[in-house]
Enzyme design. Structure first.
Site, PDB file in Angstrom:
ATOM      1  N   GLY A  88       0.790  -1.225   0.000  1.00 35.55           N
ATOM      2  CA  GLY A  88       0.000   0.000   0.000  1.00 35.55           C
ATOM      3  C   GLY A  88       0.819   1.270   0.000  1.00 35.55           C
ATOM      4  O   GLY A  88       0.284   2.358  -0.236  1.00 35.55           O
TER       5      GLY A  88
ATOM      6  N   CYS B 197     -18.755 -12.214 -19.887  1.00 42.48           N
ATOM      7  CA  CYS B 197     -20.045 -12.248 -20.568  1.00 42.48           C
ATOM      8  C   CYS B 197     -19.996 -13.255 -21.724  1.00 42.48           C
ATOM      9  O   CYS B 197     -20.892 -14.082 -21.885  1.00 42.48           O
ATOM     10  CB  CYS B 197     -20.396 -10.852 -21.096  1.00 42.48           C
ATOM     11  SG  CYS B 197     -22.137 -10.642 -21.499  1.00 42.48           S
TER      12      CYS B 197
ATOM     13  N   CYS C 276     -27.621  -8.892 -16.612  1.00 45.46           N
ATOM     14  CA  CYS C 276     -27.042  -8.631 -17.931  1.00 45.46           C
ATOM     15  C   CYS C 276     -28.020  -9.059 -19.021  1.00 45.46           C
ATOM     16  O   CYS C 276     -28.538 -10.172 -19.000  1.00 45.46           O
ATOM     17  CB  CYS C 276     -25.718  -9.372 -18.086  1.00 45.46           C
ATOM     18  SG  CYS C 276     -25.049  -9.288 -19.767  1.00 45.46           S
TER      19      CYS C 276
ATOM     20  N   CYS D  26     -26.194 -12.153 -21.110  1.00 41.52           N
ATOM     21  CA  CYS D  26     -25.867 -13.473 -20.541  1.00 41.52           C
ATOM     22  C   CYS D  26     -26.678 -13.770 -19.285  1.00 41.52           C
ATOM     23  O   CYS D  26     -26.587 -14.857 -18.738  1.00 41.52           O
ATOM     24  CB  CYS D  26     -24.376 -13.573 -20.230  1.00 41.52           C
ATOM     25  SG  CYS D  26     -23.887 -12.673 -18.747  1.00 41.52           S
TER      26      CYS D  26
ATOM     27  N   CYS E  20     -22.761  -6.849 -19.079  1.00 39.79           N
ATOM     28  CA  CYS E  20     -21.538  -7.028 -18.295  1.00 39.79           C
ATOM     29  C   CYS E  20     -20.450  -6.082 -18.799  1.00 39.79           C
ATOM     30  O   CYS E  20     -20.220  -5.983 -19.999  1.00 39.79           O
ATOM     31  CB  CYS E  20     -20.995  -8.447 -18.432  1.00 39.79           C
ATOM     32  SG  CYS E  20     -22.038  -9.726 -17.739  1.00 39.79           S
TER      33      CYS E  20
END
Ligand SMILES: [Zn+2]
Lengths: 197, 288
Positions: free
Chosen positions: B29, B268, B237, B240, B262
């Site tokens: 980080g 997808c 979606c 899909c 998606c």
């Protein structure tokens, strides 16, 4: 004639194809520090004795004229100095100026000599490359970033690493080498004494 | 063909970037400064991510690039072709076949594994930048863990909007120490950041590299009375049927008709293929 012999051996033992070998070896080194305790295998370097293959690979992959290298104890030999100079151009420096230091555990002491970074720049800290007789996934128990549950590593001792972890985010980062084997212990890893495993 | 070095960058530059990556992994980080190089691509293409990929790739890698989830944008295609040419890597659009995935603004839907590396392109690496423009000050704030202002900003959101309005680049705390910018991924992706893969972040213009080792604890900042929520559009979606993926709203006709699909095109496509295969199998069974 001695000088010629030295420089000839110094020219050998480097990577055959530097860009691709350095890339592959770096990935193994990165995997080691990203997953403390995991043992990786390095190859492609044949440094002068007593430097291990793994330590030699670390030097070839990471050192250059921008990084001060400290050679501790029996690693400070004319042959090793010449080899490092020829392949990397890294200046050989005293422990307190080192970006990297290589040697056996006892020879690297005292650890308080090395740079641990500053509060604003904790990355300005030394990386210690510790030469070992052997390396195995036994002994000390490791936890922390990069470790799913726990890992084990045959460390030379535990107290020094406990003290180092307390300095976080400052501190030293360690790599351990035995022949071609490499493992790492960054400053984030918490170490506890482990019995036989 | 071979006028450039492996993966384009010279060895000294790659070594410098590699050293920065190792320190980044040792201090999760924390933003490690590095000397960013010019890359042969147009401004705004995220040269930080490209430089990190260049220092990370080996000839054996299978490389995938996504831009806001999509493999087929100009950006993604160009970066893929660049490393195909300069590093000789194979490329793929399938998440599970890739060993190195470079991304701009998304984390793939499919869970990543231990043998994968996710490289983020980062525009602004400093999460405190909009609170404090001076680098010397933000460094000091990080060193003292002075993150109060960040919480105040998020709390002002709540006071004003009744919820935390930040939807992208939602700040996280790493291992209880450094506050980090996850790059402009949707906050829906934040919970995925504790993962088995290595995550590397590169900011070219601001010359910073940071990193997360596998399984590093990454926590989105929040408050006891306003816990973090990884929200997404409340739809499935259109293509899909997935109800668990991050969705983009797409305009489909001149009348302003909209559908949700998606954002992860590979996810997808794999679901659509699976649905078609299932339908075909069913059809065969009926006609047999
Ligand atoms: Zn879909």
């Amino acid at each position: 004639m001695l000088a010629t012999a030295t420089s000839t051996s110094a020219m050998q033992g480097g990577f055959k194809d530097v860009p691709t070998e350095a890339a592959r070896q770096f990935r193994a080194i990165m995997n080691a520090i990203a997953r403390p305790g995991r043992i990786e295998t390095l190859d492609g370097a044949t440094p002068p004795a007593p430097m291990s293959v793994a330590a030699g690979v670390m030097v070839l992959t990471l050192c250059d004229p921008d990084t001060g290298l400290h050679l501790a104890g029996d690693h400070d030999t004319p042959n090793i100095r010449a080899w490092v100079q020829f392949h990397t151009g890294a200046p050989i420096v005293p422990a307190e100026d080192a970006d990297f230091a290589i040697g056996r555990w006892d020879a690297l002491a005292p650890l308080t000599t090395y740079a641990i970074g500053t509060p604003e720049y904790p990355d300005r800290s030394a990386t210690l490359i510790v030469e070992m007789d052997a390396l195995s996934s036994t002994g000390a128990i490791l936890t922390g970033p990069g470790i799913k549950d726990t890992a084990r590593l045959s460390l030379p001792e535990t107290d020094a690493f406990l003290r180092n972890a307390l300095l976080f985010p400052l501190g030293l980062d360690f790599f351990f080498c035995a022949d071609t084997r490499l493992a790492s212990l960054p400053r984030t890893t918490k170490v506890t004494k482990g019995g036989a495993s | 063909m071979n006028d450039y070095n492996f993966a384009y960058l010279d060895e000294q530059t790659k070594r410098m970037i590699r050293r920065a990556i190792l320190k980044g992994l040792a201090i999760p980080g924390y933003q490690v400064p590095f000397a960013s190089r010019e890359m042969p691509m147009p401004f705004g293409w995220g040269t930080g991510g490209v430089q990190v990929s260049a220092a990370t790739l080996t000839p054996e890698d299978v490389f995938k690039v996504i831009d806001q989830g999509a493999d087929d944008t100009t950006n993604a295609v160009s970066i893929r072709k660049f490393f195909q040419a300069t590093a000789g890597v194979d490329t793929t659009e399938e998440t599970d076949k890739a060993t190195v995935i470079q991304t701009r603004h998304r984390i793939p839907e499919a869970a990543l594994n231990e043998d994968q590396i996710l490289v983020y392109q980062v525009p602004i690496p400093e999460p405190l930048r909009f609170l404090e423009p001076r680098e010397t000050e933000t460094r000091k704030m990080h060193s003292l863990e002075e993150y109060g202002l960040m919480h105040v900003k998020l709390y002002e959101d709540i006071a004003r909007h009744g919820a935390i309005a930040t939807a992208y680049a939602y700040p996280v705390k790493v291992e209880g120490r450094y506050v980090m910018d996850p790059s402009p991924i949707p906050k829906f992706d934040n919970p995925k950041m504790t993962m088995p893969a290595i995550q590397l972040f590169g900011a070219g213009r601001e010359q910073r590299i940071y990193a997360l080792p596998p399984y590093t604890e990454v926590v989105s900042l929040d408050f006891e009375d306003y816990p973090f929520e990884a929200s997404k559009a409340d739809h499935s979606c259109e293509l899909c049927g997935a109800d668990d993926s991050y969705l983009d709203e797409v305009i489909v006709d001149d009348q302003g008709g909209r559908i949700f699909v998606c954002s992860d095109t590979a996810y997808c496509a794999s679901r659509q293929t699976a649905l078609q295969d299932a339908a075909a199998a069913q059809h065969e069974e009926i006609s047999a």
